[in-house]
Design a protein around this motif. Sequence first.
Motif, mmCIF file in Angstrom:
data_model
loop_
_atom_site.group_PDB
_atom_site.id
_atom_site.type_symbol
_atom_site.label_atom_id
_atom_site.label_comp_id
_atom_site.label_asym_id
_atom_site.label_seq_id
_atom_site.Cartn_x
_atom_site.Cartn_y
_atom_site.Cartn_z
ATOM 1 N N PHE A 129 -8.692 -2.070 -18.975
ATOM 2 C CA PHE A 129 -9.844 -1.223 -19.060
ATOM 3 C C PHE A 129 -10.762 -1.787 -19.560
ATOM 4 C CE2 PHE A 129 -7.523 1.749 -21.874
ATOM 5 C CZ PHE A 129 -8.685 1.616 -23.012
ATOM 6 N N GLY A 130 -11.770 -1.685 -18.963
ATOM 7 C CA GLY A 130 -12.767 -3.013 -19.827
ATOM 8 C C GLY A 130 -14.338 -2.202 -20.147
ATOM 9 N N THR A 131 -15.231 -3.520 -20.114
ATOM 10 C CA THR A 131 -16.534 -2.512 -19.612
ATOM 11 C C THR A 131 -17.082 -4.029 -18.950
ATOM 12 O OG1 THR A 131 -17.691 -3.255 -21.561
ATOM 13 C CG2 THR A 131 -16.649 -1.425 -21.232
ATOM 14 N N TYR A 132 -18.014 -4.191 -18.042
ATOM 15 C CA TYR A 132 -18.376 -6.160 -17.570
ATOM 16 C C TYR A 132 -20.732 -5.166 -17.398
ATOM 17 C CZ TYR A 132 -18.332 -3.727 -13.159
ATOM 18 O OH TYR A 132 -18.862 -2.683 -11.998
ATOM 19 N N ASP A 133 -21.778 -6.616 -17.670
ATOM 20 C CA ASP A 133 -22.429 -6.947 -17.246
ATOM 21 C C ASP A 133 -22.657 -7.175 -15.900
ATOM 22 O OD1 ASP A 133 -22.457 -5.031 -19.963
ATOM 23 O OD2 ASP A 133 -22.890 -7.086 -20.917
ATOM 24 N N SER A 186 -1.053 -9.602 -25.864
ATOM 25 C CA SER A 186 -1.839 -10.004 -27.748
ATOM 26 C C SER A 186 -3.272 -10.431 -28.045
ATOM 27 C CB SER A 186 -1.126 -10.741 -28.336
ATOM 28 O OG SER A 186 -0.895 -11.891 -28.015
ATOM 29 N N ARG A 187 -4.004 -11.067 -27.468
ATOM 30 C CA ARG A 187 -5.075 -11.990 -27.303
ATOM 31 C C ARG A 187 -6.817 -11.278 -26.383
ATOM 32 N NH1 ARG A 187 -4.016 -18.130 -27.631
ATOM 33 N NH2 ARG A 187 -6.390 -17.803 -28.315
ATOM 34 N N TYR A 188 -5.997 -10.073 -25.678
ATOM 35 C CA TYR A 188 -6.966 -9.765 -24.581
ATOM 36 C C TYR A 188 -8.858 -9.328 -25.121
ATOM 37 C CZ TYR A 188 -6.556 -4.772 -27.010
ATOM 38 O OH TYR A 188 -6.417 -3.846 -28.298
ATOM 39 N N GLY A 189 -8.853 -9.522 -26.448
ATOM 40 C CA GLY A 189 -10.813 -9.790 -26.512
ATOM 41 C C GLY A 189 -10.552 -11.133 -26.594
ATOM 42 N N GLU A 190 -10.159 -12.248 -26.185
ATOM 43 C CA GLU A 190 -9.959 -13.558 -25.817
ATOM 44 C C GLU A 190 -10.615 -13.706 -24.526
ATOM 45 O OE1 GLU A 190 -8.737 -16.536 -28.169
ATOM 46 O OE2 GLU A 190 -8.216 -14.650 -29.794
ATOM 47 N N MET A 191 -9.394 -12.831 -23.430
ATOM 48 C CA MET A 191 -9.101 -12.651 -22.208
ATOM 49 C C MET A 191 -10.466 -13.046 -21.480
ATOM 50 S SD MET A 191 -6.500 -13.650 -21.804
ATOM 51 C CE MET A 191 -6.548 -13.693 -20.052
ATOM 52 N N GLY A 192 -11.598 -11.922 -21.728
ATOM 53 C CA GLY A 192 -12.438 -11.610 -20.883
ATOM 54 C C GLY A 192 -13.714 -13.260 -20.602
ATOM 55 N N SER A 213 -20.892 -10.503 -19.131
ATOM 56 C CA SER A 213 -20.041 -9.992 -19.295
ATOM 57 C C SER A 213 -18.751 -9.674 -18.927
ATOM 58 C CB SER A 213 -21.111 -9.139 -21.043
ATOM 59 O OG SER A 213 -19.777 -8.873 -21.742
ATOM 60 N N PHE A 214 -17.786 -9.598 -19.344
ATOM 61 C CA PHE A 214 -16.429 -9.456 -18.774
ATOM 62 C C PHE A 214 -15.588 -9.027 -20.351
ATOM 63 C CE2 PHE A 214 -12.367 -9.128 -16.944
ATOM 64 C CZ PHE A 214 -13.101 -8.341 -15.312
ATOM 65 N N VAL A 215 -15.759 -7.248 -20.646
ATOM 66 C CA VAL A 215 -14.732 -7.310 -21.374
ATOM 67 C C VAL A 215 -13.406 -6.721 -21.314
ATOM 68 C CG1 VAL A 215 -14.948 -6.008 -24.048
ATOM 69 C CG2 VAL A 215 -16.719 -7.467 -23.032
ATOM 70 N N LEU A 216 -12.023 -7.769 -21.768
ATOM 71 C CA LEU A 216 -10.832 -6.520 -22.064
ATOM 72 C C LEU A 216 -11.583 -5.552 -23.025
ATOM 73 C CD1 LEU A 216 -10.269 -8.834 -19.221
ATOM 74 C CD2 LEU A 216 -7.900 -7.861 -19.992
ATOM 75 N N GLU A 217 -11.240 -4.311 -23.209
ATOM 76 C CA GLU A 217 -10.825 -3.526 -24.010
ATOM 77 C C GLU A 217 -9.423 -3.038 -24.479
ATOM 78 O OE1 GLU A 217 -13.196 0.068 -23.445
ATOM 79 O OE2 GLU A 217 -15.065 -1.246 -23.383
ATOM 80 N N ASN A 218 -8.430 -2.896 -23.315
ATOM 81 C CA ASN A 218 -6.837 -2.593 -23.444
ATOM 82 C C ASN A 218 -6.381 -3.170 -22.440
ATOM 83 O OD1 ASN A 218 -4.489 -2.189 -25.411
ATOM 84 N ND2 ASN A 218 -5.246 0.322 -23.994
#
Length: 350
Positions: A129-133, A186-192, A213-218
Motif C-alpha cells: 500500500f502507499g500513496t500517489y499524486d 527491503s527497498r520499497y522506498g526506491e521501488m515507487g 508520484s507513486f509511493v510504496l509505504e509498506n
Amino acid sequence: MSILNFIKGELLEIIEWTDDSRDTLSYRYPDDDKEIKNGAQLIVRESQQVQFVAAGKYADAFGPGKHTLSTENIPILSTILGWKYGFNSPFKCDVYYVNTRLFTGNKWGTSNPVMMRDKDFGIVRLRAFGTYDFRIVDVPKFLKEVAGTDQNFRLDEFADTMRSRIVSIFTDALATANVPALDVASRYGEMGEALLPIINPAVTSKYGLEITSFVLENVSVPPEVEQAIDKRSSMGAIGNLNDYVKYQMGQSMTMGGDGGGAGAAAAQMGLGFGMAQEMLKGMQQQAPAAASAPTAATTPDVLTPEQAAQLLGVSVEDVMASINAGDLKARKIGNAWRIAKVSLDEFLRG
C-alpha cells in the motif's frame, strides 16, 4: 417586452464555474434545459479545462481564458451540428468543466495478496500500500473511461473507481520490471520511483491521467522471504565470515571461563572450519593412494549443502547463509543447491 425578457431568460449568455470544494474532478454545467446563445461568453479559470459534448460526441475544448462562442472557435461543434454557413440561432450541448490541478496524497492498496514470480522463491504472495499524486491530462479519455456523464464527479468516487485499476497496473508493472522479491520487500522506498516510468504510460493511455508520484509505504511478504532478508542483512553486518570467526576465537581465548560463551561458540565453529580444511588438505595429499584403494573414503567433487555442513561441522543454515551472502559459491539446479569441492576449498582459504 415581457416576451423578449422571457426569451432572454431561456438563453445562456455567460457560462462559468467556480470550484470551492477542492475535491471535484469534473462538473457538468447545469443548463436547466436552456440553450446557449450565439456570442455567449465562456469563462475558464486556471487549472480548468472545458469540454463540449454534442450528440454523444466530443467536440471543442477550451483552456483558461474568456472565450466568445462563435463559429470560428467551435469548428468541431459546427461540424457535428451541421452548421455549414455558421450559426445565428441558439444551440444545446453538454458543457463539462474538468479540474486539471494536481491531486495529492491519494491512497492505494492491495485488498488481497497479489502474485509475483521470483527466481529465488518461485511464486510469492505480497501485499502493498502507499500513496500517489495525479492530474488529468487527456480530458476526453478521462470523461469517457472514468467520470462518464456524472453531474459532479468527486475524489471519493474516483478512489472507489480507480483503486482496483491502480493495483492491477502496479501488479503488471512489477511483473514487467522483474524485480526480485528481496528487493521489493527491503527497498520499497526506491521501488515507487523505479516503477513510475512503467505505470505512467499505462495510466495515461487507459484513463487520461498522469501519475506524478507513486509511493510504496509498506510491502508485506511471506515469512520465508522475511527470514531470507534477515539472514542477508546479518551476513552483510558480519562481513567476511573467516575474519569474524578468527576475531571471535581470539576474544574467547582472552576472556576464558564462562564469560566466553558466545566467543566459545564461535571458536568451536572456527575449529570446525579449521579441522575441515585440514581434512580436505589431507584428502588431497592422499588422493593418489585413495585412487589405488577402492575402499578408501573420498570427498565427492560436488556436494549438497547437507554434505558440506557435515564436512565443516556446522549447521545447514550456516552453509546456506554463506551461499546467500555470496561468500560460498554454489549453483542452484531446480530447487536444489550444489557446491563444487573447488569452491569449498576457495571458501576455506578465505
